[in-house]
Design an enzyme around this catalytic site. Sequence first.
Site, PDB file in Angstrom:
ATOM      1  CB  SER A 172      -1.068  -0.068   1.263  1.00 33.11           C
ATOM      2  OG  SER A 172      -1.546   1.047   1.271  1.00 33.11           O
ATOM      3  CE1 TYR A 192       0.179   4.933  -5.688  1.00 30.67           C
ATOM      4  CE2 TYR A 192       0.260   6.321  -3.810  1.00 30.67           C
ATOM      5  CZ  TYR A 192       0.516   5.109  -4.467  1.00 30.67           C
ATOM      6  OH  TYR A 192       1.637   4.695  -3.946  1.00 30.67           O
ATOM      7  CE  LYS A 218      -0.602   1.892  -3.652  1.00 29.28           C
ATOM      8  NZ  LYS A 218       0.058   0.338  -4.253  1.00 29.28           N
TER       9      LYS A 218
END
Length: 279
Positions: free
Chosen positions: A134, A148, A152
Site C-alpha cells: 500500500s 492514487y 490504496k
Amino acid sequence: MTSQTWFITGASRGIGLELARAALAAGHRVAATSRRHADIVAALGTHEGLLALDLDVTDSSQIAAAVAATQARFGGIDVLVNNAGYGYLGLFEESTEDDVRAQFETNVFGLFAVTRAVLPVMRAQRRGHVFNVSSVGGISGAASGSLYCSTKFAVEGFSISLADEVKGFGIHVTIVGPGYIRTDFLDARSVRFATTSVDDYAALSAELRGFFEDRSHQQAGDPVRLAEAFLQLAAEKAPPLRFSAGSDALEILDTRLASLKQERDAYADLSRSVDGSWA
C-alpha cells in the site's frame, strides 16, 4: 530460516527488485515478474532459485501462466508480494475518466486478479503469506492523490477483509505501507501526472508537481532496508496485519490517528444520538 517460494510482482526495479535480490540472497526461491522479464534477468542475472516471468497484472492469461509456471518449477507459492503499481498524481478535476480507470486497473483490479490466482495454491497447502504493498496514501489522503490514494485505501480495505476470510487456512495477510522510499516512483518512468488543466487549479497544480519532482530520488527510505523488513515479517509466526515502513510513515499514521480521535471525541454525542430503540 526455512526456505520459501516467493512470487513478486513489479520486480524489475524499485522495491520489487530489491526484495527479489534479498530473498535470493537469503536462500529463497523467487518467481520475479514484470512486464518485461528480460529487465529482471538484466538486473539479477541467472540464478538457480530465480524464475523471471512476463506478467502484466491487467492480463488474466499472463497471470494464470505465471502462477502455473511457478508451481511447475517450485511446487508451490509460500509468499505473494503484490507490489506492481504506479502513482498517478494529479488534481481530481484535472484527471480524465481514462486516468481513473487505468489507475484502478493496475493498482486494485490487477492486485485482486493476482491474489485470486494464488490463493487456491495457498489454500491447498494450508499455509501462505500475502503482502499487499500500500502506501502512506492508504491511510491519509492529500491534494494530488485523489486517484492514487483511493486505490490504496481500496487495497487496505480489501486486505483487512481478506485476512479475516483466509486465516482459517493458515494464510496471513500483511499490508505494507511505505512512506517515501528512494526508488524511481517519482521519476518519469513511473509516475504519471495529469495532462489536462483547469485555470483555477493552475498555481496549486504547479506547486504540487514541483514538490514531487524535487523529491525524486531524494527520499529518505532505503529500499534495501525495506526488503530486509519484508524478510523479517515473512519469518514471523504471527505477522502484523499492517506495517508502516519508514519514520515518515509513522508520523503520518500518528497524525491520522490523532485527527480521527479528535473528531471522534468532538462528535461523540451526536454519533450516539443516531441510536434509536425498537418500537
